[in-house]
Design a protein around this motif. Structure first.
Motif, short mmCIF file in Angstrom:
data_model
loop_
_atom_site.label_atom_id
_atom_site.label_comp_id
_atom_site.label_asym_id
_atom_site.label_seq_id
_atom_site.Cartn_x
_atom_site.Cartn_y
_atom_site.Cartn_z
N LYS A 7 0.82 -1.21 0.00
CA LYS A 7 0.00 0.00 0.00
C LYS A 7 0.86 1.26 0.00
N ILE A 8 1.90 1.26 0.82
CA ILE A 8 2.77 2.43 0.93
C ILE A 8 3.49 2.68 -0.39
N ILE A 9 4.08 1.64 -0.96
CA ILE A 9 4.81 1.80 -2.23
C ILE A 9 3.86 2.24 -3.33
N THR A 10 2.70 1.61 -3.43
CA THR A 10 1.74 1.95 -4.47
C THR A 10 1.28 3.40 -4.33
N TYR A 11 1.03 3.83 -3.09
CA TYR A 11 0.64 5.22 -2.86
C TYR A 11 1.73 6.18 -3.32
N LEU A 12 2.98 5.91 -2.93
CA LEU A 12 4.09 6.78 -3.32
C LEU A 12 4.32 6.76 -4.83
N GLN A 13 4.11 5.61 -5.47
CA GLN A 13 4.25 5.53 -6.92
C GLN A 13 3.21 6.39 -7.63
N GLY A 14 2.07 6.58 -7.01
CA GLY A 14 1.00 7.38 -7.61
C GLY A 14 1.19 8.88 -7.49
N LEU A 15 2.19 9.29 -6.74
CA LEU A 15 2.48 10.72 -6.58
C LEU A 15 3.53 11.17 -7.58
N ASP A 16 3.48 12.43 -7.98
CA ASP A 16 4.57 13.00 -8.77
C ASP A 16 5.85 12.94 -7.95
N GLU A 17 6.97 12.80 -8.62
CA GLU A 17 8.25 12.71 -7.92
C GLU A 17 8.55 13.94 -7.08
N ASP A 18 8.02 15.09 -7.47
CA ASP A 18 8.32 16.33 -6.75
C ASP A 18 7.36 16.61 -5.58
N VAL A 19 6.40 15.72 -5.34
CA VAL A 19 5.48 15.87 -4.21
C VAL A 19 6.18 15.36 -2.95
N ASN A 20 6.12 16.16 -1.90
CA ASN A 20 6.75 15.81 -0.63
C ASN A 20 5.71 15.35 0.38
N VAL A 21 5.90 14.13 0.91
CA VAL A 21 5.01 13.61 1.94
C VAL A 21 5.84 13.01 3.06
N THR A 22 5.32 13.14 4.27
CA THR A 22 5.96 12.55 5.44
C THR A 22 5.27 11.23 5.77
N ALA A 23 5.83 10.48 6.70
CA ALA A 23 5.20 9.24 7.15
C ALA A 23 3.82 9.54 7.72
N ALA A 24 3.67 10.66 8.42
CA ALA A 24 2.37 11.04 8.98
C ALA A 24 1.36 11.29 7.87
N ASP A 25 1.79 11.92 6.78
CA ASP A 25 0.90 12.16 5.63
C ASP A 25 0.43 10.84 5.03
N VAL A 26 1.38 9.93 4.83
CA VAL A 26 1.06 8.62 4.24
C VAL A 26 0.12 7.85 5.16
N ALA A 27 0.42 7.86 6.46
CA ALA A 27 -0.41 7.16 7.43
C ALA A 27 -1.85 7.68 7.39
N GLU A 28 -2.00 8.98 7.38
CA GLU A 28 -3.33 9.58 7.36
C GLU A 28 -4.08 9.21 6.07
N GLU A 29 -3.40 9.27 4.96
CA GLU A 29 -4.02 8.98 3.67
C GLU A 29 -4.45 7.51 3.56
#
Length: 88
Positions: A7-29
């Protein structure tokens, strides 16, 4: 590969490379615990060369600054098929 890691990898793959997210952002999403995201990212993403933490500083609403770490995928992580049988 564990389901939360996928889930984490798939979520990050779906973001543009220049989008910045923290672990808290990913957890919330994803509806996960932040500690779970941190642990999965460290053990199953970062250690295997699929991602890295990028240190940065952000400015808060009150004008103060806070050190953060953004979760970023490497080229290998961006191209990883998390559903492939050989994905670890």
């Amino acid at each position: 590969m564990k389901e939360n890691t996928k889930k984490i990898i798939t979520y990050l793959q779906g973001l543009d490379e220049d989008v910045n997210v923290t672990a808290a952002d990913v957890a919330e999403e994803l509806g996960l615990d932040k500690r779970s995201v941190d642990g999965s990212f460290t053990s199953a993403v970062q250690r295997k060369g699929y991602g890295q933490r990028v240190e940065a500083e952000i400015e808060l609403e009150d004008g103060t600054h806070k050190a953060v770490k953004f979760l970023k995928l490497t080229a290998a992580g961006r191209n990883l098929d998390v559903n492939a049988e050989d994905a670890e």
